[in-house]
Design a protein around this motif. Structure first.
Motif, mmCIF file in Angstrom:
data_model
loop_
_atom_site.group_PDB
_atom_site.id
_atom_site.type_symbol
_atom_site.label_atom_id
_atom_site.label_comp_id
_atom_site.label_asym_id
_atom_site.label_seq_id
_atom_site.Cartn_x
_atom_site.Cartn_y
_atom_site.Cartn_z
ATOM 1 N N ILE A 1 2.049 26.947 8.143
ATOM 2 C CA ILE A 1 2.958 27.419 9.180
ATOM 3 C C ILE A 1 2.665 28.891 9.496
ATOM 4 O O ILE A 1 2.464 29.690 8.571
ATOM 5 C CB ILE A 1 4.418 27.272 8.699
ATOM 6 N N PRO A 2 2.658 29.297 10.768
ATOM 7 C CA PRO A 2 2.499 30.729 11.091
ATOM 8 C C PRO A 2 3.679 31.551 10.580
ATOM 9 O O PRO A 2 4.823 31.085 10.577
ATOM 10 C CB PRO A 2 2.464 30.742 12.624
ATOM 11 N N GLY A 3 3.382 32.769 10.139
ATOM 12 C CA GLY A 3 4.458 33.624 9.653
ATOM 13 C C GLY A 3 3.956 34.947 9.132
ATOM 14 O O GLY A 3 2.767 35.291 9.236
ATOM 15 N N ASN B 1 5.849 38.341 -9.980
ATOM 16 C CA ASN B 1 5.611 38.491 -8.548
ATOM 17 C C ASN B 1 6.857 38.074 -7.796
ATOM 18 O O ASN B 1 7.519 37.088 -8.160
ATOM 19 C CB ASN B 1 4.438 37.619 -8.100
ATOM 20 N N ILE B 2 7.166 38.777 -6.733
ATOM 21 C CA ILE B 2 8.311 38.436 -5.898
ATOM 22 C C ILE B 2 7.914 38.636 -4.447
ATOM 23 O O ILE B 2 7.150 39.556 -4.122
ATOM 24 C CB ILE B 2 9.555 39.285 -6.260
ATOM 25 N N GLY B 3 8.383 37.730 -3.584
ATOM 26 C CA GLY B 3 7.995 37.836 -2.183
ATOM 27 C C GLY B 3 9.003 37.202 -1.248
ATOM 28 O O GLY B 3 9.867 36.415 -1.665
ATOM 29 N N ILE B 4 8.898 37.560 0.016
ATOM 30 C CA ILE B 4 9.726 36.998 1.072
ATOM 31 C C ILE B 4 8.835 36.741 2.278
ATOM 32 O O ILE B 4 7.901 37.516 2.549
ATOM 33 C CB ILE B 4 10.900 37.934 1.427
ATOM 34 N N SER B 5 9.092 35.647 2.982
ATOM 35 C CA SER B 5 8.296 35.321 4.159
ATOM 36 C C SER B 5 9.216 34.911 5.308
ATOM 37 O O SER B 5 10.333 34.416 5.092
ATOM 38 C CB SER B 5 7.302 34.189 3.868
ATOM 39 N N PHE B 6 8.726 35.136 6.514
ATOM 40 C CA PHE B 6 9.411 34.723 7.737
ATOM 41 C C PHE B 6 8.457 33.777 8.452
ATOM 42 O O PHE B 6 7.407 34.204 8.936
ATOM 43 C CB PHE B 6 9.762 35.939 8.592
ATOM 44 N N GLU B 7 8.830 32.481 8.507
ATOM 45 C CA GLU B 7 7.908 31.454 8.976
ATOM 46 C C GLU B 7 8.480 30.726 10.192
ATOM 47 O O GLU B 7 9.695 30.629 10.366
ATOM 48 C CB GLU B 7 7.610 30.479 7.844
ATOM 49 N N ASN B 8 7.561 30.200 10.998
ATOM 50 C CA ASN B 8 7.952 29.554 12.246
ATOM 51 C C ASN B 8 8.916 28.395 11.981
ATOM 52 O O ASN B 8 8.653 27.521 11.156
ATOM 53 C CB ASN B 8 6.713 29.034 12.970
ATOM 54 N N ALA B 9 10.046 28.376 12.689
ATOM 55 C CA ALA B 9 11.090 27.376 12.470
ATOM 56 C C ALA B 9 10.848 26.130 13.322
ATOM 57 O O ALA B 9 10.024 26.118 14.244
ATOM 58 C CB ALA B 9 12.452 27.980 12.790
ATOM 59 N N ASP B 10 11.592 25.051 12.988
ATOM 60 C CA ASP B 10 11.569 23.836 13.793
ATOM 61 C C ASP B 10 12.898 23.115 13.612
ATOM 62 O O ASP B 10 13.313 22.834 12.487
ATOM 63 C CB ASP B 10 10.415 22.925 13.365
ATOM 64 N N GLN B 11 13.578 22.834 14.721
ATOM 65 C CA GLN B 11 14.844 22.096 14.672
ATOM 66 C C GLN B 11 14.505 20.605 14.564
ATOM 67 O O GLN B 11 14.600 19.845 15.527
ATOM 68 C CB GLN B 11 15.690 22.426 15.902
#
Length: 593
Positions: free
Chosen positions: A314-316, A329-339
C-alpha cells in the motif's frame, strides 16, 4: 631515506670543496710565476702577447666553473629541504592498509567483506634526483561519509554509478498448479470463492495450469550521504490483469504490475520511508524493516500467501525509531485507506437496505470491487503503529495496531455518517534450535477485514444510512525447519468473522447486513488452510545465481453463516504447486548502523 640523502649531500659538498681548493692553488701558482717574470725582466726575455691572452682565458674558465659549482651546491641544499618536508609529512600522516580478506558479514540480503571505508596507503617516496626534485605525495582518498557505510561483494550484476550501488533483483518462475475443483484462477488462490460441491459443473472439474506470471524483476539502490543511508527499492511481477481475450490460445500474454516502489532514508536511530511498500501491519521477522527478506509471509509458493495473514502492499509514509543494535524498534505509518465493502478475493458483500438511495449513492462511496475503486472517496489515511522487541537473533516479538475511519453521505436525509475501524496484532517467531523456528501471528479487529486479503468487509450499512464495523480476526501458526539444502515448512491459517445484522426499513423489516439468516453462502463465517511444503536449493553460486525447486500442498475449507436446506455445510479444495525457479546472482550491500 632521509639519512641516505644527508650522506649524499655531504659527499657532494666535500667534492665541491676539494675542487675549490685545487682551483685556488692553481690561481696562486699562476700569479707567482708572473711576479717572478716581472722581477727578472732584464735577465729574461719578455712574454709574448699570445701567451698573455691564453692565461687570461684560462682564468675566465676557472671563474665560470666556480659559479656553476656554487649553483649546483645551492640546488642540492634546496633539494634537501624538499626531501625533509616529504619525510615530515609521511611521518605525520596515518596510513590505512587495504585488507587482503575479511570474513563476510552475514545478512539476509547477501554477504559483504567489510563496512569500513578503505583508504589506499601513500606510495613510497622516490629516490632523490641530482637535478629534478621529487613530486609531492598524493593526498589520501576520502572514504564514504557518514556512519551508514558498506563495501560491495563480488557480484557480476552489481553496478556502481557515482556513490550509488545498483543491484538488479529478480527470478524466473515456471509454475504448475493443480486444483481439485475449478475456481477460475491460475497460480493464485482466492480463499473466499472455491466452489461448494453443488456448484455444478465447476465443483466436478479439476484444473491443471502452467504459468510464468510470478517471475519477478526489479532493482535495489544503495548509497550514503553524510550520516544517512538511502535505499531505493523497485519490484514488479506479471500477476496483473490479462492483456485481453484469447490469452491461452497462441501467445500467453499477461501484464506486468507494480508490487513495490519506495525510497528509505536512515541514520543510526531514525528512519523515513515513502512509497508503495509492504504495510507496516505485515508481520516482521527482523526489526521493522520493509525489505521482503525481513518480513513474514511464509515460505509457501501461493502468490496470495497464507489464509489469515495480515498484509498489504500500500502507498504511504513511515517514520521509525531504532535503538542501538535494533533490539527495540517503534514506528508509525500513514497508509492509503479504502472504504472496503467486500467483493475482493472471492469474498461476499453485505446486503444493503432496499431503498434506492443506497444502490445509487452508497455504491459510489463504498468499495465493493465491482468498479475502479480509485474513484471511491476516503476520509483520511489508515494509521498503523507497531513496536518490535528483538533481544537476540532467536527471539522476535511485536505488537501492532491499526485505525481506519469511514464516512458516507445520505442524500435522501441530507446526513453524513462516520464510524471508526480498529484492530490489533501480536506476532512472534522463536528459534527453538539453530534450524527449527516457531511462528505465530494473531489479529483481531472491528472494521479491518480489508487487511485479511479482503475476505471480510469492513462495515455494513443500516437502514438509516449509518455504518457499523464488522468483527474480523485471524491466526497463522507454523514451523520452519532447515535441513541441508532443504527448507521445510508447515502452517495453519484461519479467518473468523462475526455477524453484524440490522433490519431494513421496508414493511417486512427484512434482515440486512452480514451473516443474517438467509444470507448467501458467499458470506463466510470461517475460512481455514493447512499447508505443507519445501524449498530445495539445488545449487547456488555468487556469480551464476541459484536454482531452486519448490513443492507445496494446501487444503482449504470455508463455512458460510447460513446453510440452506439440502445445501453443503462447507466447501473444500486441495491444491498442489510445483515450481522451478532461477534466481539472479545479484547481491546487495550489507548495511550496518
Amino acid at each position: 631515506m632521509r639519512l641516505r640523502a644527508d650522506r649524499y649531500i655531504r659527499r657532494t659538498i666535500s667534492v665541491i670543496a676539494v675542487l675549490g681548493m685545487a682551483v685556488a692553488t692553481y690561481g696562486a701558482d699562476d700569479n707567482s710565476a708572473t711576479n717572478s717574470q716581472n722581477q727578472t725582466g732584464a735577465q729574461q726575455q719578455s712574454a709574448t702577447p699570445g701567451d698573455a691572452q691564453q692565461i687570461q682565458d684560462l682564468k675566465q674558465q676557472v671563474n665560470d666553473q666556480q659559479k656553476q659549482l656554487e649553483e649546483l651546491r645551492q640546488l642540492l641544499l634546496d633539494q634537501k629541504k624538499q626531501i625533509d618536508g616529504v619525510s615530515a609529512a609521511q611521518s605525520s600522516t596515518p596510513v590505512v592498509q587495504t585488507p587482503v580478506s575479511e570474513a563476510p558479514a552475514k545478512s539476509n540480503v547477501g554477504d559483504v567483506a567489510t563496512v569500513a571505508p578503505i583508504v589506499p596507503p601513500l606510495p613510497a617516496a622516490p629516490a632523490p634526483s641530482a637535478v629534478v626534485p621529487p613530486p609531492p605525495a598524493p593526498a589520501p582518498l576520502p572514504g564514504p561519509q557518514g556512519s551508514a557505510q558498506a563495501t560491495l561483494p563480488d557480484s557480476p550484476l552489481q553496478l556502481k554509478v557515482g556513490g550509488t550501488t545498483i543491484t538488479p533483483i529478480g527470478f524466473m518462475d515456471a509454475t504448475n498448479t493443480w486444483r481439485s475443483t475449478a475456481d477460475g484462477d491460475s497460480l493464485k488462490t482466492n480463499f473466499g470463492k472455491f466452489p461448494y460441491n453443488n456448484s455444478l459443473p465447476l465443483a466436478r472439474d479439476s484444473e491443471d495450469k502452467m504459468s510464468l506470471q510470478n517471475s519477478r524483476i526489479g532493482a535495489r539502490l544503495d548509497g550514503s550521504y553524510k550520516d544517512w543511508h538511502y535505499l531505493g527499492y523497485w519490484e514488479s511481477d506479471f500477476v496483473g490483469d490479462f492483456a485481453g481475450n484469447n490469452t491461452q490460445v497462441t501467445s500467453n500474454s499477461v501484464l506486468m504490475r507494480l508490487r513495490l516502489y519506495w525510497v528509505d532514508l536512515r541514520n543510526k536511530h531514525f528512519e523515513v520511508l515513502a512509497g508503495q511498500s509492504w504495510s507496516l501491519l505485515t508481520p516482521n521477522r527482523n526489526g521493522l524493516s520493509a525489505l521482503p527478506g525481513d518480513l513474514f509471509y511464509g515460505q509457501e509458493f501461493d502468490v496470495n500467501y497464507l489464509n489469515g495473514l495480515t498484509w498489504g502492499r500500500i502507498p504511504g509514509y513511515r517514520f521509525l525509531y531504532h535503538s542501538d543494535g535494533d533490539k527495540f524498534n517503534i514506528g508509525i505509518s500513514f497508509e492509503n485507506a479504502d472504504q472496503y465493502f467486500g467483493g475482493s478475493g472471492g469474498a461476499g458483500s453485505p446486503q444493503l437496505p432496499s431503498a434506492s438511495v443506497f444502490s445509487s449513492d452508497y455504491g459510489n462511496q463504498l468499495d465493493d470491487s465491482q468498479t475502479n475503486d480509485v474513484n471511491i472517496p476516503q476520509l483520511r489515511p489508515d494509521i498503523i503503529a507497531k513496536m518490535a522487541f528483538q533481544p537476540n537473533s532467536r527471539v522476535h516479538v511485536e505488537i501492532g495496531g491499526v485505525s481506519s475511519q469511514f464516512k458516507v453521505f445520505n442524500s435522501s436525509t441530507n446526513q453524513s455518517f462516520t464510524t471508526t475501524g480498529e484492530g490489533g496484532s501480536i506476532n512472534a517467531n522463536f528459534g527453538l534450535t539453530k534450524s527449527l523456528r516457531l511462528v505465530t501471528n494473531n489479529f483481531w479487529s472491528d472494521g479491518e477485514g480489508r487487511y485479511l486479503f479482503g475476505e471480510v468487509p469492513d462495515v455494513i450499512v443500516r437502514s438509516d444510512g449509518s455504518l457499523s464495523a464488522i468483527h474480523a480476526g485471524s491466526t497463522v501458526n507454523g514451523f520452519e525447519w532447515t535441513l541441508g539444502k532443504f527448507q521445510f515448512y508447515t502452517y495453519y491459517g484461519g479467518i473468523a468473522s462475526g455477524k453484524n445484522i440490522a433490519l431494513d426499513s421496508n414493511a417486512a423489516h427484512s434482515p440486512i447486513g452480514w451473516g443474517y439468516v438467509g444470507s448467501p453462502n458467499s458470506e463466510n463465517k470461517a475460512i481455514q488452510e493447512f499447508t505443507i511444503g519445501w524449498v530445495h536449493t539445488m545449487w547456488r553460486d555468487a556469480k551464476y545465481g541459484a536454482l531452486q525447486e519448490m513443492v507445496q500442498y494446501a487444503y482449504f475449507t470455508r463455512d458460510p453463516f447460513y446453510v440452506a436446506s439440502n445445501a453443503p455445510k462447507n466447501a473444500h479444495q486441495d491444491a498442489i504447486w510445483f515450481d522451478l525457479r532461477y534466481v539472479l546472482p545479484g547481491t546487495a550491500p550489507s548495511i550496518q548502523y
